[in-house]
Design an enzyme around this catalytic site. Structure first.
Site, short mmCIF file in Angstrom:
data_model
loop_
_atom_site.label_atom_id
_atom_site.label_comp_id
_atom_site.label_asym_id
_atom_site.label_seq_id
_atom_site.Cartn_x
_atom_site.Cartn_y
_atom_site.Cartn_z
N THR A 11 -29.84 -16.07 -20.89
CA THR A 11 -30.31 -17.19 -21.71
C THR A 11 -30.94 -18.30 -20.88
N GLN A 13 -33.50 -20.00 -17.73
CA GLN A 13 -34.95 -19.96 -17.42
C GLN A 13 -35.35 -18.64 -16.75
N ASP A 14 -34.65 -18.28 -15.67
CA ASP A 14 -35.05 -17.09 -14.92
C ASP A 14 -34.75 -15.83 -15.72
N ASP A 57 -18.59 -12.68 -19.65
CA ASP A 57 -18.53 -13.96 -18.92
C ASP A 57 -18.22 -13.64 -17.46
N ALA A 81 -24.84 -18.71 -13.59
CA ALA A 81 -24.17 -19.71 -12.74
C ALA A 81 -24.03 -21.01 -13.50
N SER A 83 -25.39 -24.12 -12.83
CA SER A 83 -26.54 -24.26 -11.92
C SER A 83 -27.02 -25.69 -11.72
N GLU A 128 -30.31 -24.93 -2.00
CA GLU A 128 -29.27 -25.97 -1.94
C GLU A 128 -28.27 -25.67 -0.83
N TYR A 154 -21.81 -27.25 -6.04
CA TYR A 154 -22.70 -26.13 -6.41
C TYR A 154 -23.16 -25.39 -5.15
N LYS A 158 -22.34 -21.55 -4.12
CA LYS A 158 -23.42 -20.58 -3.91
C LYS A 158 -23.33 -19.93 -2.53
N HIS A 184 -37.70 -23.67 -8.66
CA HIS A 184 -38.80 -23.12 -9.45
C HIS A 184 -38.62 -23.54 -10.91
N ARG A 189 -37.76 -24.34 -18.27
CA ARG A 189 -36.74 -25.05 -17.51
C ARG A 189 -35.85 -25.86 -18.44
P1 NAP Z 1 -30.15 -21.76 -15.86
O1 NAP Z 1 -31.37 -21.88 -16.69
O2 NAP Z 1 -29.22 -22.92 -15.73
O3 NAP Z 1 -29.31 -20.50 -16.44
C1 NAP Z 1 -27.98 -20.27 -16.06
C2 NAP Z 1 -27.46 -19.08 -16.86
O4 NAP Z 1 -26.11 -18.82 -16.48
C3 NAP Z 1 -27.45 -19.30 -18.38
O5 NAP Z 1 -27.88 -18.11 -19.02
C4 NAP Z 1 -25.97 -19.54 -18.67
O6 NAP Z 1 -25.56 -19.16 -19.97
C5 NAP Z 1 -25.35 -18.59 -17.66
N1 NAP Z 1 -23.93 -18.86 -17.43
C6 NAP Z 1 -23.35 -20.04 -17.11
N2 NAP Z 1 -22.01 -19.88 -16.98
C7 NAP Z 1 -21.74 -18.57 -17.23
C8 NAP Z 1 -20.57 -17.78 -17.25
N3 NAP Z 1 -19.36 -18.32 -17.02
N4 NAP Z 1 -20.66 -16.46 -17.52
C9 NAP Z 1 -21.86 -15.90 -17.80
N5 NAP Z 1 -23.03 -16.60 -17.81
C10 NAP Z 1 -22.96 -17.91 -17.52
O7 NAP Z 1 -30.52 -21.28 -14.38
P2 NAP Z 1 -31.92 -20.72 -13.82
O8 NAP Z 1 -32.77 -21.86 -13.45
O9 NAP Z 1 -32.40 -19.67 -14.72
O10 NAP Z 1 -31.44 -20.07 -12.44
C11 NAP Z 1 -30.99 -18.72 -12.37
C12 NAP Z 1 -30.07 -18.56 -11.16
O11 NAP Z 1 -30.79 -18.87 -9.98
C13 NAP Z 1 -28.86 -19.46 -11.15
O12 NAP Z 1 -27.81 -18.75 -10.54
C14 NAP Z 1 -29.26 -20.63 -10.27
O13 NAP Z 1 -28.14 -21.24 -9.70
C15 NAP Z 1 -30.13 -19.93 -9.27
N6 NAP Z 1 -31.22 -20.72 -8.67
C16 NAP Z 1 -32.08 -21.39 -9.46
C17 NAP Z 1 -33.13 -22.08 -8.89
C18 NAP Z 1 -34.13 -22.83 -9.73
O14 NAP Z 1 -34.86 -23.66 -9.18
N7 NAP Z 1 -34.23 -22.55 -11.01
C19 NAP Z 1 -33.29 -22.08 -7.48
C20 NAP Z 1 -32.39 -21.35 -6.72
C21 NAP Z 1 -31.37 -20.65 -7.32
P3 NAP Z 1 -25.55 -20.23 -21.21
O15 NAP Z 1 -26.96 -20.31 -21.69
O16 NAP Z 1 -24.63 -19.60 -22.18
O17 NAP Z 1 -25.07 -21.53 -20.65
O1 G4F Z 2 -34.02 -31.07 -10.96
P1 G4F Z 2 -32.77 -31.22 -10.18
O2 G4F Z 2 -31.52 -31.42 -10.96
O3 G4F Z 2 -32.71 -29.97 -9.20
P2 G4F Z 2 -31.90 -29.68 -7.85
O4 G4F Z 2 -30.75 -30.60 -7.69
O5 G4F Z 2 -32.89 -29.66 -6.75
O6 G4F Z 2 -31.32 -28.22 -8.13
C1 G4F Z 2 -32.15 -27.20 -8.68
O7 G4F Z 2 -32.77 -26.50 -7.63
C2 G4F Z 2 -31.87 -25.78 -6.77
C3 G4F Z 2 -32.72 -25.11 -5.69
O8 G4F Z 2 -32.95 -26.01 -4.62
C4 G4F Z 2 -31.12 -24.78 -7.60
F1 G4F Z 2 -30.30 -24.03 -6.81
C5 G4F Z 2 -30.31 -25.49 -8.67
O9 G4F Z 2 -29.66 -24.52 -9.50
C6 G4F Z 2 -31.28 -26.30 -9.55
O10 G4F Z 2 -32.10 -25.38 -10.24
O11 G4F Z 2 -32.90 -32.48 -9.19
C7 G4F Z 2 -33.98 -32.59 -8.28
C8 G4F Z 2 -33.97 -33.97 -7.64
C9 G4F Z 2 -32.61 -34.37 -7.06
O12 G4F Z 2 -32.83 -35.01 -5.83
C10 G4F Z 2 -32.07 -35.39 -8.05
O13 G4F Z 2 -31.20 -36.35 -7.50
O14 G4F Z 2 -34.25 -34.93 -8.66
C11 G4F Z 2 -33.37 -36.02 -8.53
N1 G4F Z 2 -33.25 -36.72 -9.81
C12 G4F Z 2 -33.62 -38.02 -10.04
N2 G4F Z 2 -33.35 -38.36 -11.28
C13 G4F Z 2 -32.77 -36.23 -10.97
C14 G4F Z 2 -32.83 -37.26 -11.90
N3 G4F Z 2 -32.32 -34.98 -11.28
C15 G4F Z 2 -31.91 -34.78 -12.57
N4 G4F Z 2 -31.47 -33.53 -12.90
N5 G4F Z 2 -31.94 -35.77 -13.51
C16 G4F Z 2 -32.39 -37.03 -13.23
O15 G4F Z 2 -32.40 -37.91 -14.10
#
Ligand code: NAP
Ligand code: G4F
Length: 331
Positions: A11, A13-14, A57, A81, A83, A128, A154, A158, A184, A189
């Site tokens: 469910t 983004q990825d 889960d 995760a 996340s 991270e 987090y 990880k 990404h 998102r």
């Molecule tokens: P996301 O949109 O936050 O999606 C997280 C997913 O994990 C959701 O489907 C959520 O389900 C599920 N989830 C949470 N807790 C769970 C549990 N206890 N059991 C089973 N499923 C659970 O994250 P994303 O951006 O797609 O990222 C995908 C993965 O890549 C994550 O592991 C994230 O940490 C990692 N990652 C993301 C980025 C990035 O920039 N997007 C970068 C590096 C790594 P619900 O919808 O039910 O909450």
């Molecule tokens: O968008 P963010 O919450 O992403 P963050 O912390 O970089 O984490 C994301 O990327 C990671 C990969 O490097 C993933 F592993 C992780 O799961 C997630 O997808 O915050 C980005 C930056 C931070 O410095 C934060 O302090 O934006 C700053 N920020 C400023 N104001 C904010 C806000 N972040 C959020 N979420 N909300 C704000 O109002």
């Protein structure tokens, strides 16, 4: 016979982008969905009816065993995760259980079902884990050999998931790979992340639906790419003969202020400062000031390269939210 893939985090983004990609490649796609009435269930069933959903889960190992027995997968992508970094400071124990130990639960489910040498496994590791402190690395940014220094619950969780995956690769000969992905983004998102929070607010401000946005730290910098490009890299990792770990990144870094400037420009607003208020509520106990990744290994070995650049990413997200929030669309 089509290949079968099991995706956790379906469910998210990825999960959305990866299931689209694998379905287009002819895979039978299974998705783990949690909760007894997940609010995103309807969206997935309507938009992606080809996904075969399995309840489960990451904290419930028996459900993971069942999900493997039902799907009999060739490939497993562990995207699930907790996340959100800010949320992880407020909920560190849950984060450890899901984002850290949840990986072990899944790996053990693979092992006890006899799939350790039958399935290819992808673990969603993250930039991270680097923490941004030794950014003085000259020139090219973090690569696969850089030191880890996570700065949030987090990031620490990880890092456990990363190392336990490597440990199962080394101990049991599993085809298990970790993608160390830098941020990404895209229209899918979650609204709790800064890029989407801004693109959505910019659209709503332009349409007269809100008058400002509240943010935390505006100085941090991220290496932002487009999620659609990054799931291609995940798939490529599992198509290699040997498992390994790869950084996926753009090799560019931009600040939150850069993102604000471009996003507001997209709707013709030059002075974004007039619409942004800082709220300490969004500051974190420890911050990752800067992330910049070096994707050379993935480019060389996987032949992966991001296609969407920063300007196009911001524009894509704002355009999507203008369409989504447009009053005409809602009537
Ligand atoms: P996301 O949109 O936050 O999606 C997280 C997913 O994990 C959701 O489907 C959520 O389900 C599920 N989830 C949470 N807790 C769970 C549990 N206890 N059991 C089973 N499923 C659970 O994250 P994303 O951006 O797609 O990222 C995908 C993965 O890549 C994550 O592991 C994230 O940490 C990692 N990652 C993301 C980025 C990035 O920039 N997007 C970068 C590096 C790594 P619900 O919808 O039910 O909450
Ligand atoms: O968008 P963010 O919450 O992403 P963050 O912390 O970089 O984490 C994301 O990327 C990671 C990969 O490097 C993933 F592993 C992780 O799961 C997630 O997808 O915050 C980005 C930056 C931070 O410095 C934060 O302090 O934006 C700053 N920020 C400023 N104001 C904010 C806000 N972040 C959020 N979420 N909300 C704000 O109002």
């Amino acid at each position: 016979m089509p290949k079968k893939a099991l995706i956790t985090g379906i469910t998210g983004q990825d999960g959305y982008h990866l299931s689209e990609l694998l379905n287009n490649k002819g895979y039978e796609v299974y998705g783990l969905i949690r909760g007894q009435q997940n609010p995103k269930l309807v969206r997935v069933e309507q938009e992606q009816p080809y996904i075969k959903l399995i309840e489960g889960d990451l904290t419930d190992q028996s459900s993971l065993v069942r999900s493997i027995e039902v799907s009999e997968p060739d490939e497993i992508y562990n995207l699930a995760a907790v996340s959100h970094v800010g949320y992880s400071f407020r909920n560190p124990i849950l984060t450890a259980e899901v984002t850290g130990k949840g990986v072990l639960n899944l790996l053990e489910a693979i092992r006890v079902t006899g799939y350790a040498n039958k399935v290819r496994f992808y673990q969603a590791s993250t930039s991270e884990m680097f923490g941004g402190l030794d950014y003085n690395r000259p020139g090219k940014g973090y690569d696969e050999n850089a030191l880890f220094h996570p700065r949030s619950p987090y990031g620490v969780a990880k890092l456990y998931g990363h190392w336990i995956t490597k440990n199962y690769r080394e101990s049991y000969g599993m085809h298990a790979s970790c993608g160390i992905l830098f941020n990404h983004e895209g229209p899918r998102r979650g609204i709790e992340f800064v890029t989407r929070k801004i693109s959505n607010a910019v659209a709503r401000i332009h349409l007269g639906l809100q008058d400002h946005i509240e943010l935390g730290n505006l100085d941090s910098k991220r290496d932002w790419g487009y999620a659609g490009d990054y799931v291609e890299g995940m798939w490529l990792m599992l198509q290699q003969e040997k498992p390994d770990d790869y950084v996926l990144a753009t090799g560019e870094t931009h600040s939150i202020q850069d993102y604000l400037e471009l996003a507001f420009k997209e709707v013709g607003i030059e002075n974004w400062h007039l619409y942004v208020k800082q709220n300490p509520k969004f500051l974190r106990p420890a911050e990752v000031d800067i992330l910049l990744g070096n994707p050379e290994k993935a480019e060389k070995i996987l032949g992966w390269k991001r296609k969407v650049d920063f300007e196009d990413l911001v524009s894509m997200m704002v355009k999507h939210d203008l369409e989504l929030e447009s009053p005409n669309k809602l009537t």
